[in-house]
Design an enzyme around this catalytic site. Structure first.
Site, short mmCIF file in Angstrom:
data_model
loop_
_atom_site.label_atom_id
_atom_site.label_comp_id
_atom_site.label_asym_id
_atom_site.label_seq_id
_atom_site.Cartn_x
_atom_site.Cartn_y
_atom_site.Cartn_z
N SER A 12 0.80 -1.19 -0.03
CA SER A 12 0.09 0.16 -0.15
C SER A 12 0.91 1.31 -0.10
CB SER A 12 -1.06 0.08 1.28
OG SER A 12 -0.16 0.01 2.42
N SER A 130 15.33 -7.58 2.40
CA SER A 130 16.13 -7.30 3.31
C SER A 130 16.59 -5.75 3.12
CB SER A 130 17.16 -8.23 3.16
OG SER A 130 18.42 -7.76 4.24
N TYR A 144 15.35 -2.98 13.56
CA TYR A 144 15.44 -2.93 12.10
C TYR A 144 16.41 -3.91 11.48
CZ TYR A 144 14.60 -1.59 7.24
OH TYR A 144 14.63 -1.61 5.92
N LYS A 148 16.59 -7.68 9.68
CA LYS A 148 16.91 -7.79 8.30
C LYS A 148 18.04 -8.82 8.26
CE LYS A 148 14.29 -5.08 6.48
NZ LYS A 148 13.13 -5.36 5.59
#
Length: 272
Positions: A12, A130, A144, A148
């Site tokens: 989105s 990633s 974060y 990843k």
């Protein structure tokens, strides 16, 4: 020839939206999922369905509707993600879990839903988003970066396990790109006015925001992913970033740790 069916999450806004639209323009049949679909948002050229990758019930409903519309997926693109800036010491555990649930566990759940459908037919492609942060860390992106790094390792194992079943895996490692939604780039409530990290955090967060605002064109990223998916063989990794971020990854692997830490630390302390 039947158009390939793509399921894409996080479609989105941000890189997910640009990737979904690039795939649709390239002739793929795109089923786009996002939490905000069904609430007025949509992605041009795609079948847009509500999807919360942290909810097993939502994943089941998405898959059922997608299969009813176009059959089983040929390709899964895991793009749903979020970022909460904060200091490693002071992240509330619920924030750490929220990032991991969306960025990592959400990908794993979607793979567990789509992969059996691909394996039954003996072919399929899975693209896991990633980041450059999957290869190196920067200040105040600990949650974060952890998510990843998890994706990088998980994807390597997944590729080894699924090769004999005709499944290909590609990891996308974007650098800073424009178009990121601030709704998914929050500041941790652990950074308070009296936090010992407050001054460094404010400088670092300002650099991060500046680099994203002046980042690469997300449409280019979308087109590169579409081009890769049109090839018979996927590259294992697709890194899309500016030259300085490519260079940072090289330096991270070549330089002694203390020297690299000094360079990266000074960069995120610079005044803007």
């Amino acid at each position: 020839m039947k158009q390939q069916v793509v399921w894409i999450t996080g479609a989105s806004s941000g890189l997910g939206l640009h990737t979904a639209q690039a795939l649709a323009k390239s002739g793929f049949t795109v089923v786009a999922g996002a939490r905000s679909f069904g609430k007025g948002k949509s992605a041009e050229g795609c079948l847009c369905l509500p999807l919360d990758v942290t909810s097993p019930q939502s994943i089941d409903a998405f898959a059922e509707a997608a299969i009813k519309a176009f059959g089983a997926p040929d390709i899964l693109v895991n793009c749903a993600g979020m970022l909460i800036l904060g200091a490693c010491e002071s992240y509330p555990l619920d924030e750490l879990r929220q990032v991991m649930e969306t960025n990592f566990f959400g990908q794993a759940a979607m793979i567990s839903k789509a992969l059996p459908l691909m394996r039954e037919r003996g072919h399929g492609k899975i693209v896991n988003f990633s980041s450059i942060n999957g290869l190196l860390g920067i200040p105040f992106e600990g949650a974060y970066t952890a998510s990843k790094h998890a994706i990088e390792g998980y994807s390597e194992c997944l590729a080894l396990e699924t090769k004999d079943h005709g499944i290909q895996i590609m990891v996308v490692e974007p650098g800073d790109h424009q178009s990121g939604s601030q709704a998914y780039r929050r500041h941790s409530r652990g950074i308070t006015a009296d936090s010992p990290y407050k001054q460094a955090f404010d400088r670092g967060a300002a650099v991060i925001a500046h680099d994203e605002a002046n980042g690469s064109d997300p449409d280019v990223l979308g087109r590169k992913i579409a081009k890769a998916l049109q090839k018979k063989r996927l590259p294992r990794r697709l890194r899309v970033a500016k030259w300085d971020q490519h260079f940072a990854v090289i330096l991270h692997d070549l330089l002694p740790t203390r020297i690299f830490d000094r360079i990266i630390g000074s960069y995120y302390r610079k005044p803007l």
